[in-house]
Design a protein around this motif. Structure first.
Motif, PDB file in Angstrom:
ATOM      1  N   VAL A   1       0.864  -1.180   0.000  1.00 30.94           N
ATOM      2  CA  VAL A   1       0.000   0.000   0.000  1.00 30.94           C
ATOM      3  C   VAL A   1       0.899   1.227   0.000  1.00 30.94           C
TER       4      VAL A   1
ATOM      5  N   ARG B   1       1.396   5.586  -0.308  1.00 31.57           N
ATOM      6  CA  ARG B   1       0.720   6.850  -0.057  1.00 31.57           C
ATOM      7  C   ARG B   1       0.388   7.538  -1.394  1.00 31.57           C
TER       8      ARG B   1
ATOM      9  N   ILE C   1      -5.257   7.347  -0.640  1.00 29.28           N
ATOM     10  CA  ILE C   1      -4.494   7.059   0.586  1.00 29.28           C
ATOM     11  C   ILE C   1      -3.750   8.345   0.940  1.00 29.28           C
TER      12      ILE C   1
ATOM     13  N   LEU D   1      -0.286   7.588   5.716  1.00 27.19           N
ATOM     14  CA  LEU D   1       0.186   6.225   5.929  1.00 27.19           C
ATOM     15  C   LEU D   1       1.184   6.241   7.079  1.00 27.19           C
TER      16      LEU D   1
ATOM     17  N   ASP E   1       5.482   8.544   9.860  1.00 26.65           N
ATOM     18  CA  ASP E   1       4.877   8.642   8.526  1.00 26.65           C
ATOM     19  C   ASP E   1       5.735   7.853   7.554  1.00 26.65           C
TER      20      ASP E   1
ATOM     21  N   GLU F   1       5.168   3.687   2.125  1.00 25.41           N
ATOM     22  CA  GLU F   1       4.547   2.418   1.724  1.00 25.41           C
ATOM     23  C   GLU F   1       4.586   1.414   2.868  1.00 25.41           C
TER      24      GLU F   1
ATOM     25  N   ILE G   1      -3.961   3.754   8.083  1.00 29.12           N
ATOM     26  CA  ILE G   1      -4.304   4.395   6.804  1.00 29.12           C
ATOM     27  C   ILE G   1      -5.367   5.457   7.052  1.00 29.12           C
ATOM     28  N   ASN G   2      -5.140   6.641   6.479  1.00 28.19           N
ATOM     29  CA  ASN G   2      -6.140   7.704   6.522  1.00 28.19           C
ATOM     30  C   ASN G   2      -6.648   7.937   5.104  1.00 28.19           C
ATOM     31  N   LEU G   3      -7.983   7.906   4.921  1.00 31.57           N
ATOM     32  CA  LEU G   3      -8.583   8.062   3.594  1.00 31.57           C
ATOM     33  C   LEU G   3      -9.114   9.479   3.367  1.00 31.57           C
TER      34      LEU G   3
ATOM     35  N   THR H   1      -5.933  -0.884  -3.111  1.00 32.77           N
ATOM     36  CA  THR H   1      -5.265   0.257  -3.763  1.00 32.77           C
ATOM     37  C   THR H   1      -4.863  -0.132  -5.186  1.00 32.77           C
TER      38      THR H   1
END
Length: 613
Positions: free
Chosen positions: A546, A548, A567, A570, A576, A579, A588-590, A604
């Protein structure tokens, strides 16, 4: 003309005798009817240039070819007639009210809203719901079950009306035609600023074919350029003459956006029903009716919205819906509240079925579970035969160019999975109607509700099929399996996009395009609340990685809940990161999207340019 012989064996000659066969019958079925050996009929078909096995379901055209050759008159039994004969074998009469006139009581009218795209059908349905919200009801939110009932007052008397909430999209023609069959009255929505459009005429023709009265709702009277008089004039050409012009069609000028004249429209529906129809049913008999919508629910299994047309449906009844059956465990109304029984013209969500029935399937209540199972199994077998025998519209597919150049007729096999039976049926119907040549046959090998599974990929592998996922994704290891086996799985969230893209592909017209490449999936294990950032998903990365700032979608039980997410943040522990790889945990913040739940999957992806052809 001599009777055909195969290998010296003379075959029966029909002399114009009639033979009745079901749609999707095999040569063995034909042989039984005429007292012949199935193998000899295979030989006859070979002489006619058709390679068919004895037990294979064959198309109506193939059966007719064989019947003509042997001088028999073929009569294909329609599915409706066959179903009636099946039910008669169980001493069940479908579609008739039991008892005499004294058994019948008045029932509410059932209404379908039809019209052109963007003329305000959905907004009208919402406006009708809002006018019927009881004070104090939690936010006035109704549960979407595909139908709902409202109350209006006419001549100081409370009257109920049932609305079937069928999608108004042009591609849902098949659903809308079926909706009209279960409908007493159609509301035709026409925008006052646009007037009559192609889909308006199409909807009008559906209503007329179903022989239902029409009430015209002239919408958007509050917008610039609105001309309700023009709409009345245009519809006169199609046989809908307004009452004020001496006709018998009620026209009501409304604004769904402003909520203007909604009550007047409901009153017009009731008055039209009273004037044109005798709406009565026997509430005392075993319930019968139609399935409006159905889907697979994560917690509740197969659920179906059914409209009771006669009789009363009760919790604990054993019912058959198409090829599904089961005992009614619970029933919910459109407000999500449990109900114990539902009388004529009442829509309810039913729990307890073995599988997901099709939209438009008939339902009936029977005395025993065994009877229900036998009827469902016979219907399923018949549907399977029809599906195998069905040969759809022919067209050329881009990736079969070489085979076509070699002069071979190829067959494109499709597997369609979707989020609801109505969507799947509409997509299948639309694809089979594509008219782009005659080199390739299209066959829908399987269609179903729910995520794309490994068994779907298995079937696709064995039959060189393309899998179409409409508003659903691959579940578990199905995606990796598809990549390993080289199965083409295409995902769509807009029905038009699916039809247009597949049509373009079939015509060999697709230009280089961007394709979606899955980067990684992460399963939500915990949810952390942050006053500054909103909800943060504590995840375990299940596959890939995943990154950013990549695109993402949210899946819940294989179904797409949200698209085009990013994304935006992350983290690994307090750091921070750019990946997170497979097997590692992180946060994870959406961005602004906060509707996440534990067990949801964040998938993703990125778009890469892909040359076609």
């Amino acid at each position: 003309m001599q009777a055909p012989s195969v290998g010296g064996v003379m075959l029966p000659r029909g002399n114009g005798q009639s033979v009745r066969l079901s749609r999707g019958a095999s040569l063995t079925d034909f042989a039984e009817k005429i007292g012949a050996n199935p193998a000899s009929l295979v030989g006859v078909m070979m002489n006619l240039g058709e390679m068919v096995t004895a037990t294979q379901s064959v198309s109506d055209e193939t059966l007719k070819l064989l019947a003509d050759e042997m001088n028999f008159i073929l009569e294909i039994v329609s599915p409706e007639e066959e179903d009636r004969e099946l039910l008669e074998s169980f001493d069940i009469e479908f579609g008739e009210d039991e008892g005499g006139e004294e058994s019948l009581v008045a029932r509410p009218p059932v209404v379908t809203v039809m019209g052109h795209v963007d003329h305000g059908k959905t907004r009208l349905l919402d406006a009708i719901r809002k006018t019927n919200v009881v004070a104090g009801e939690a936010g006035g939110i109704t549960q979407h079950i595909g139908a709902y009932q409202v109350t209006t007052e006419v001549n100081d008397e409370e009257r109920k009306i049932t609305f079937i909430d069928t999608p108004g999209h042009e591609a849902f023609t098949a659903m809308r035609a079926r909706g009209a069959k279960s409908t007493d009255i159609a509301i035709l929505v026409v925008a006052a600023n646009d007037g009559v459009m192609p889909q308006t005429i199409e909807a009008l023709n559906h209503a007329k074919a179903a022989d239902v009265p029409i009430v015209v709702a002239v919408n958007k009277i509050d917008v610039e350029g609105a001309d309700p008089t023009k709409v009345r004039g245009q519809l006169t050409e199609f046989g809908l003459v307004a009452e004020e012009y001496g006709g018998d069609t009620m026209f009501v000028d409304i604004s769904a956006k402003q909520g203007l004249n909604i009550e007047s429209l409901l009153e017009a529906v009731v008055l039209t029903a009273d004037a044109s129809l005798d709406l009565r049913a026997n509430p005392e008999q075993d319930a019968q009716g139609i399935a409006i919508e159905s889907h697979l629910d994560r917690g509740r299994g197969a659920v179906a919205t059914v409209l009771v047309q006669r009789g009363t449906l009760r919790v604990g009844d054993t019912m058959v819906v198409g090829d599904a059956y089961g005992r009614v465990r619970a029933m919910l109304d459109d407000k999500g509240e449990n109900v114990e029984e539902a009388g004529p013209s009442t829509p309810v969500l039913v729990l307890g079925l073995t599988n997901v029935p099709g939209a438009g399937d008939n339902f009936l209540v029977v005395d025993e579970d065994r009877t229900a199972r036998q009827i469902a199994e016979k219907r399923a077998a018949r549907e399977r035969n029809v599906r195998f025998a069905r040969k759809g519209v022919r067209f050329s597919l881009e990736n079969l160019d070489e085979a076509l150049k070699a002069g071979l007729v190829q067959e494109l096999n499709l597997i369609i999975k979707g989020d609801a039976s109505g969507s799947v049926e509409a997509l299948e119907s639309s694809l089979l109607q594509l008219d782009v040549g005659d080199e390739v046959d299209i066959r829908v090998l399987h269609r179903g509700v729910g995520a794309v599974t490994e068994s779907d990929i298995d079937l696709a592998t064995g039959s060189d099929a393309i899998v179409i996922g409409f508003n659903v994704r691959a579940a578990g290891r199905a995606q990796q399996m598809a990549e390993r086996e080289g199965v083409d799985v295409r995902y769509y969230s807009v029905i038009y996009q699916a039809i247009e893209e597949i049509e373009a592909a079939l015509k060999g017209m697709l230009k280089p395009e961007y394709e979606e490449v899955e980067l990684g999936t992460a399963e939500i294990r915990e949810i952390f609340r942050s006053s500054k950032l909103g909800n943060i998903a504590g995840v375990l990365v299940r596959s890939g990685e995943v990154k950013r700032n990549t695109k993402a979608r949210l899946l819940r039980d294989g179904k797409v809940i949200a698209e085009n997410l990013t994304i935006s943040g992350l983290r690994r522990f307090k750091d921070d990161v750019t990946e997170i790889r497979e097997g590692f945990e992180g946060g994870i913040n959406l961005g602004n999207f906060n509707d996440i739940k534990i067990d949801d999957v964040i998938a993703t992806y990125e778009m890469r340019e892909k040359p076609r052809g």
